[in-house]
Design an enzyme around this catalytic site. Structure first.
Site, short mmCIF file in Angstrom:
data_model
loop_
_atom_site.label_atom_id
_atom_site.label_comp_id
_atom_site.label_asym_id
_atom_site.label_seq_id
_atom_site.Cartn_x
_atom_site.Cartn_y
_atom_site.Cartn_z
N ASP A 131 0.84 -1.21 0.00
CA ASP A 131 0.00 0.00 0.00
C ASP A 131 0.87 1.26 0.00
OD1 ASP A 131 -2.39 1.36 -0.02
OD2 ASP A 131 -2.63 1.33 2.16
N SER B 157 -7.44 -5.63 -4.81
CA SER B 157 -8.44 -6.25 -3.93
C SER B 157 -9.79 -6.30 -4.62
CB SER B 157 -8.56 -5.47 -2.62
OG SER B 157 -9.34 -4.31 -2.80
N ASN C 163 -11.10 -2.92 -4.92
CA ASN C 163 -10.42 -1.87 -5.68
C ASN C 163 -11.15 -1.46 -6.97
OD1 ASN C 163 -7.09 -2.95 -4.64
ND2 ASN C 163 -8.29 -1.22 -3.91
N TRP C 164 -12.20 -2.21 -7.34
CA TRP C 164 -13.03 -1.81 -8.49
C TRP C 164 -13.73 -0.49 -8.22
CZ3 TRP C 164 -12.25 -4.59 -12.75
CH2 TRP C 164 -11.86 -5.94 -12.61
N ARG D 37 2.33 -4.78 6.15
CA ARG D 37 1.56 -3.78 5.40
C ARG D 37 2.35 -2.48 5.38
NH1 ARG D 37 -4.70 -2.55 4.58
NH2 ARG D 37 -4.48 -0.66 3.32
N ARG E 49 -4.68 -2.14 8.98
CA ARG E 49 -5.85 -3.01 8.75
C ARG E 49 -5.48 -4.03 7.68
NH1 ARG E 49 -8.01 2.32 7.20
NH2 ARG E 49 -7.47 2.70 5.02
#
Ligand code: IPE
Ligand code: IPE
Ligand code: MG
Length: 239
Positions: free
Chosen positions: A15, A60, A63-64, A179, A185
């Site tokens: 990310d 993910s 993510n759309w 992450r 998260r």
């Protein structure tokens, strides 16, 4: 025997690409492009340190929701990435697999993945799994659907039966989930498999995640006590 200080399976939520680009007054796409180069370098760095399985969250199931030009930019970047890096990954002994719901993915991209998986199927240096259009909830659902379709009776459904139908059934559960990008998260990444993973969060943005950052994450992992709900033996003996 592998070194218990080194995680066998590392999973990464890559990310921070957008923020990396924004800080440089570049379009978000440039952050994703840089992130792709970072990923190729990171695969080698993890392999060199003895990690056997590397699973990366690339897109993910949520993510759309992004603007359509960002989504299509990501799709073409992945296609170009396969064309640009597959030979190198193959030479480096990387076995590539793509996990996630392929139904909504273009035939072009699916063909590229099939080719990558077939070409690298005999490689043993490191197992790379790219989670694309992946969601932990989707993964559990599709595993349940498979079990139902096979006619497995409810009383026969146990953790093992389900695990064997999850999309990472060939890999041990991740020991370490990293992450980047500062958020703390999972964002619907490996929900089932994360049960006893050690979690490591860093503010470093994905395109900046280099060998030194990997060393920091692995050093943090080496200092964790993994108890799996039990007790550490010498503590159990003294009281
Ligand atoms: C992660 O970077 C890459 C993908 C989700 C594809 P982001 O694009 O989420 O970057 P930030 O979080 O906006 O900085
Ligand atoms: C998680 O990042 C997904 C990937 C890295 C592919 P997001 O940027 O989509 O996560 P949220 O929206 O901040 O939870
Ligand atoms: Mg993000």
């Amino acid at each position: 025997m592998s070194d218990p200080q080194i995680p066998r399976h590392v999973a990464v939520v890559m990310d921070g690409n957008g923020r990396w680009a924004k800080a440089r007054l570049l379009p978000r796409f440039m952050g994703h492009k840089q992130g792709m180069d970072t990923l190729v370098a990171a695969i080698g760095e993890f392999a060199r340190r003895g990690v056997e399985y590397l699973t990366v969250f690339a897109f993910s199931s949520e993510n759309w929701k992004r603007p359509s030009d960002e989504v299509s930019g990501l799709m073409s970047l992945v296609l170009i990435g396969v064309q640009k890096y597959l030979e190198k990954l193959h030479r480096d002994g990387v076995r590539v697999r793509v996990v996630g719901d392929r139904a909504a993915i273009s035939q072009h991209l699916r063909d590229a993945w099939d080719h990558a998986e077939q070409l690298t199927a005999g490689n043993r240096r490191i197992n790379l799994s790219v989670a694309f259009n992946y969601g932990g909830r989707w993964d559990m659902l599709q595993a349940c659907r498979k079990a139902l379709a096979e006619g497995i009776p409810p009383e026969a459904l146990d953790e093992d039966t389900l695990s064997r139908r999850l999309s990472l059934s060939y890999a041990p559960d991740p020991d370490l989930i990293i992450r980047t990008g500062g958020e703390m998260r999972l964002s619907n990444f490996l929900l089932w498999q994360a049960a006893y993973a050690e979690l490591y969060f860093t503010d470093s943005l994905w395109p900046d995640f280099d060998g030194a950052q990997i060393d920091k994450a692995l050093a943090a992992y080496a200092n964790r006590d993994r108890r799996y709900g039990g007790v550490i033996e010498d503590l159990a003996q003294t009281g």
